[in-house]
Design a protein around this motif. Structure first.
Motif, PDB file in Angstrom:
ATOM      1  N   ASP A 275      52.619  41.191  39.098  1.00 56.13           N
ATOM      2  CA  ASP A 275      52.650  42.668  39.124  1.00 56.13           C
ATOM      3  C   ASP A 275      51.787  43.239  40.238  1.00 56.13           C
ATOM      4  N   LYS A 276      50.669  42.561  40.500  1.00 57.00           N
ATOM      5  CA  LYS A 276      49.728  43.086  41.504  1.00 57.00           C
ATOM      6  C   LYS A 276      50.101  42.661  42.927  1.00 57.00           C
ATOM      7  N   THR A 277      51.171  41.856  43.075  1.00 54.62           N
ATOM      8  CA  THR A 277      51.545  41.263  44.378  1.00 54.62           C
ATOM      9  C   THR A 277      50.308  40.923  45.236  1.00 54.62           C
TER      10      THR A 277
ATOM     11  N   LEU B 223      36.077  31.653  28.758  1.00 52.21           N
ATOM     12  CA  LEU B 223      37.097  31.809  29.800  1.00 52.21           C
ATOM     13  C   LEU B 223      36.848  33.114  30.541  1.00 52.21           C
ATOM     14  N   TYR B 224      36.745  33.026  31.848  1.00 52.71           N
ATOM     15  CA  TYR B 224      36.640  34.237  32.683  1.00 52.71           C
ATOM     16  C   TYR B 224      37.953  34.356  33.459  1.00 52.71           C
ATOM     17  N   PRO B 225      38.841  35.233  33.001  1.00 56.03           N
ATOM     18  CA  PRO B 225      40.119  35.380  33.695  1.00 56.03           C
ATOM     19  C   PRO B 225      40.084  36.508  34.724  1.00 56.03           C
ATOM     20  N   GLY B 226      40.880  36.367  35.749  1.00 55.36           N
ATOM     21  CA  GLY B 226      40.972  37.436  36.743  1.00 55.36           C
ATOM     22  C   GLY B 226      42.015  37.095  37.790  1.00 55.36           C
ATOM     23  N   THR B 227      42.210  38.054  38.677  1.00 52.43           N
ATOM     24  CA  THR B 227      43.175  37.830  39.762  1.00 52.43           C
ATOM     25  C   THR B 227      42.459  37.203  40.975  1.00 52.43           C
ATOM     26  N   PHE B 228      41.213  37.608  41.183  1.00 52.21           N
ATOM     27  CA  PHE B 228      40.362  37.054  42.249  1.00 52.21           C
ATOM     28  C   PHE B 228      41.091  37.100  43.610  1.00 52.21           C
ATOM     29  N   ASP B 229      41.552  38.300  43.949  1.00 54.66           N
ATOM     30  CA  ASP B 229      42.355  38.467  45.177  1.00 54.66           C
ATOM     31  C   ASP B 229      41.670  39.403  46.167  1.00 54.66           C
TER      32      ASP B 229
ATOM     33  N   VAL C 252      35.394  36.369  28.914  1.00 57.58           N
ATOM     34  CA  VAL C 252      34.390  37.132  29.653  1.00 57.58           C
ATOM     35  C   VAL C 252      35.107  38.086  30.602  1.00 57.58           C
ATOM     36  N   ARG C 253      34.684  39.340  30.570  1.00 53.66           N
ATOM     37  CA  ARG C 253      35.209  40.308  31.526  1.00 53.66           C
ATOM     38  C   ARG C 253      34.024  41.051  32.133  1.00 53.66           C
ATOM     39  N   GLY C 254      34.213  41.546  33.329  1.00 51.07           N
ATOM     40  CA  GLY C 254      33.151  42.317  33.981  1.00 51.07           C
ATOM     41  C   GLY C 254      33.438  43.794  33.815  1.00 51.07           C
ATOM     42  N   LEU C 255      32.398  44.582  33.665  1.00 53.90           N
ATOM     43  CA  LEU C 255      32.584  46.034  33.615  1.00 53.90           C
ATOM     44  C   LEU C 255      31.857  46.649  34.795  1.00 53.90           C
ATOM     45  N   ARG C 256      32.567  47.494  35.500  1.00 52.77           N
ATOM     46  CA  ARG C 256      31.936  48.209  36.610  1.00 52.77           C
ATOM     47  C   ARG C 256      31.730  49.651  36.173  1.00 52.77           C
ATOM     48  N   ALA C 257      32.548  50.527  36.677  1.00 50.26           N
ATOM     49  CA  ALA C 257      32.384  51.942  36.343  1.00 50.26           C
ATOM     50  C   ALA C 257      33.178  52.277  35.085  1.00 50.26           C
TER      51      ALA C 257
ATOM     52  N   ARG D 178      23.597  45.654  42.877  1.00 49.37           N
ATOM     53  CA  ARG D 178      24.030  45.454  44.276  1.00 49.37           C
ATOM     54  C   ARG D 178      25.521  45.154  44.395  1.00 49.37           C
ATOM     55  N   TYR D 179      26.078  44.601  43.309  1.00 51.01           N
ATOM     56  CA  TYR D 179      27.474  44.144  43.375  1.00 51.01           C
ATOM     57  C   TYR D 179      28.430  44.984  42.526  1.00 51.01           C
ATOM     58  N   GLN D 180      27.857  45.954  41.811  1.00 52.87           N
ATOM     59  CA  GLN D 180      28.670  46.659  40.812  1.00 52.87           C
ATOM     60  C   GLN D 180      29.828  47.465  41.378  1.00 52.87           C
ATOM     61  N   THR D 181      29.693  47.898  42.602  1.00 51.77           N
ATOM     62  CA  THR D 181      30.767  48.753  43.134  1.00 51.77           C
ATOM     63  C   THR D 181      31.797  47.949  43.935  1.00 51.77           C
ATOM     64  N   ILE D 182      31.612  46.663  44.023  1.00 53.24           N
ATOM     65  CA  ILE D 182      32.533  45.857  44.829  1.00 53.24           C
ATOM     66  C   ILE D 182      33.873  45.687  44.108  1.00 53.24           C
ATOM     67  N   ALA D 183      34.940  45.973  44.826  1.00 51.35           N
ATOM     68  CA  ALA D 183      36.282  45.804  44.257  1.00 51.35           C
ATOM     69  C   ALA D 183      37.142  45.051  45.273  1.00 51.35           C
TER      70      ALA D 183
ATOM     71  N   GLY E 216      30.770  40.219  43.413  1.00 55.75           N
ATOM     72  CA  GLY E 216      30.745  40.768  42.048  1.00 55.75           C
ATOM     73  C   GLY E 216      31.274  39.743  41.061  1.00 55.75           C
ATOM     74  N   HIS E 217      32.416  39.139  41.371  1.00 57.85           N
ATOM     75  CA  HIS E 217      32.971  38.079  40.514  1.00 57.85           C
ATOM     76  C   HIS E 217      31.961  36.938  40.357  1.00 57.85           C
ATOM     77  N   LEU E 218      31.360  36.554  41.486  1.00 57.57           N
ATOM     78  CA  LEU E 218      30.421  35.420  41.456  1.00 57.57           C
ATOM     79  C   LEU E 218      29.211  35.705  40.575  1.00 57.57           C
TER      80      LEU E 218
HETATM   81  P1  ADP Z   1      42.083  41.551  36.887  1.00 53.07           P
HETATM   82  O1  ADP Z   1      43.384  41.738  37.599  1.00 53.07           O
HETATM   83  O2  ADP Z   1      42.189  40.655  35.682  1.00 53.07           O
HETATM   84  O3  ADP Z   1      41.334  42.832  36.589  1.00 53.07           O
HETATM   85  P2  ADP Z   1      40.057  41.056  38.916  1.00 53.07           P
HETATM   86  O4  ADP Z   1      39.919  39.856  39.798  1.00 53.07           O
HETATM   87  O5  ADP Z   1      40.259  42.370  39.566  1.00 53.07           O
HETATM   88  O6  ADP Z   1      41.208  40.689  37.905  1.00 53.07           O
HETATM   89  O7  ADP Z   1      38.782  41.154  37.979  1.00 53.07           O
HETATM   90  C1  ADP Z   1      38.446  40.155  37.065  1.00 53.07           C
HETATM   91  C2  ADP Z   1      37.307  40.645  36.196  1.00 53.07           C
HETATM   92  O8  ADP Z   1      36.127  40.773  36.974  1.00 53.07           O
HETATM   93  C3  ADP Z   1      37.552  42.027  35.561  1.00 53.07           C
HETATM   94  O9  ADP Z   1      36.962  42.043  34.266  1.00 53.07           O
HETATM   95  C4  ADP Z   1      36.810  42.957  36.482  1.00 53.07           C
HETATM   96  O10 ADP Z   1      36.394  44.134  35.814  1.00 53.07           O
HETATM   97  C5  ADP Z   1      35.620  42.093  36.859  1.00 53.07           C
HETATM   98  N1  ADP Z   1      35.018  42.486  38.132  1.00 53.07           N
HETATM   99  C6  ADP Z   1      35.604  42.556  39.346  1.00 53.07           C
HETATM  100  N2  ADP Z   1      34.729  42.975  40.278  1.00 53.07           N
HETATM  101  C7  ADP Z   1      33.553  43.181  39.619  1.00 53.07           C
HETATM  102  C8  ADP Z   1      32.256  43.655  40.015  1.00 53.07           C
HETATM  103  N3  ADP Z   1      31.998  44.010  41.263  1.00 53.07           N
HETATM  104  N4  ADP Z   1      31.302  43.749  39.068  1.00 53.07           N
HETATM  105  C9  ADP Z   1      31.569  43.423  37.780  1.00 53.07           C
HETATM  106  N5  ADP Z   1      32.769  42.984  37.340  1.00 53.07           N
HETATM  107  C10 ADP Z   1      33.745  42.868  38.240  1.00 53.07           C
END
Ligand code: ADP
Length: 165
Positions: free
Chosen positions: A44-46, A9-15, A93-98, A129-134, A20-22
């Motif tokens: 909470d994140k509106t 499961l890859y959870p997130g807000t995807f807003d 599954v979670r992503g780690l950036r900084a 290339r995608y690590q800093t995308i937020a 980076g998410h992809l």
């Molecule tokens: P959440 O509100 O659960 O943090 P996000 O949509 O912001 O939802 O992020 C979902 C997951 O994807 C988190 O683990 C976040 O760290 C990761 N993530 C977001 N952007 C990136 C990125 N550019 N590179 C790696 N991981 C990312």
């Protein structure tokens, strides 16, 4: 012996969903037979985009992963660990950036492990290339009329333009 499908499961807000998410989705798709992408309501994140819009954006992009594995895009609300169990997933599954992501992710993984020790949290890093995308900064740039084409796909660009026009 019959193999049980390995569900992640890859959870997130995807807003909104970014490149980076992809990239994390692509990497996760190599580790499981079934990938559930859980789009969190996250009041909470509106969020800028509605839950349905966020699900749609992900749904539009996951086609290529379906060639190899099952992919489901599901909206969810409530406790993550309950949703993980409901999906039959063994892996979050979670992503780690900084470093800034670490504190929160560390705590969440630890608490989830206490709630259900059979579920493992796996951290993946995106391509540099995608690590800093937020998502937060993508929205800010789009709101101010900047070019976000390096950060999100064309579907998301169109939706951001609609929001801010
Ligand atoms: P959440 O509100 O659960 O943090 P996000 O949509 O912001 O939802 O992020 C979902 C997951 O994807 C988190 O683990 C976040 O760290 C990761 N993530 C977001 N952007 C990136 C990125 N550019 N590179 C790696 N991981 C990312």
């Amino acid at each position: 012996m019959p193999m049980t499908p390995k569900t992640a499961l890859y959870p997130g807000t995807f807003d909104p969903m970014t490149l980076g998410h992809l990239d994390i989705m692509k990497r996760a798709s190599r580790l499981c037979d079934r990938l559930v992408i859980g789009v969190a309501m996250n009041r909470d994140k509106t969020p800028l985009f509605s839950l349905a819009e966020r699900v749609d954006m992900v749904e539009h992009a996951v086609g290529p992963f379906r060639v190899h594995i099952d992919v489901e895009v599901l909206a969810f609300e409530g406790l993550l660990i309950h949703f993980v169990e409901q999906c039959g997933a063994r892996m979050i599954v979670r992503g780690l950036r900084a470093v800034s992501d670490f504190e929160y992710e560390f705590q969440m993984a630890g608490m989830n492990d206490r709630l259900n020790p059979d579920i493992e949290t796996v951290f993946l890093m995106a391509d540099p290339r995608y690590q800093t995308i937020a998502s937060r900064l993508v929205k800010e740039i789009a709101r101010l009329g900047g070019d976000v084409s390096q950060f999100v796909n064309s579907e998301v660009i169109t939706r951001l333009k609609d929001k801010f026009s």
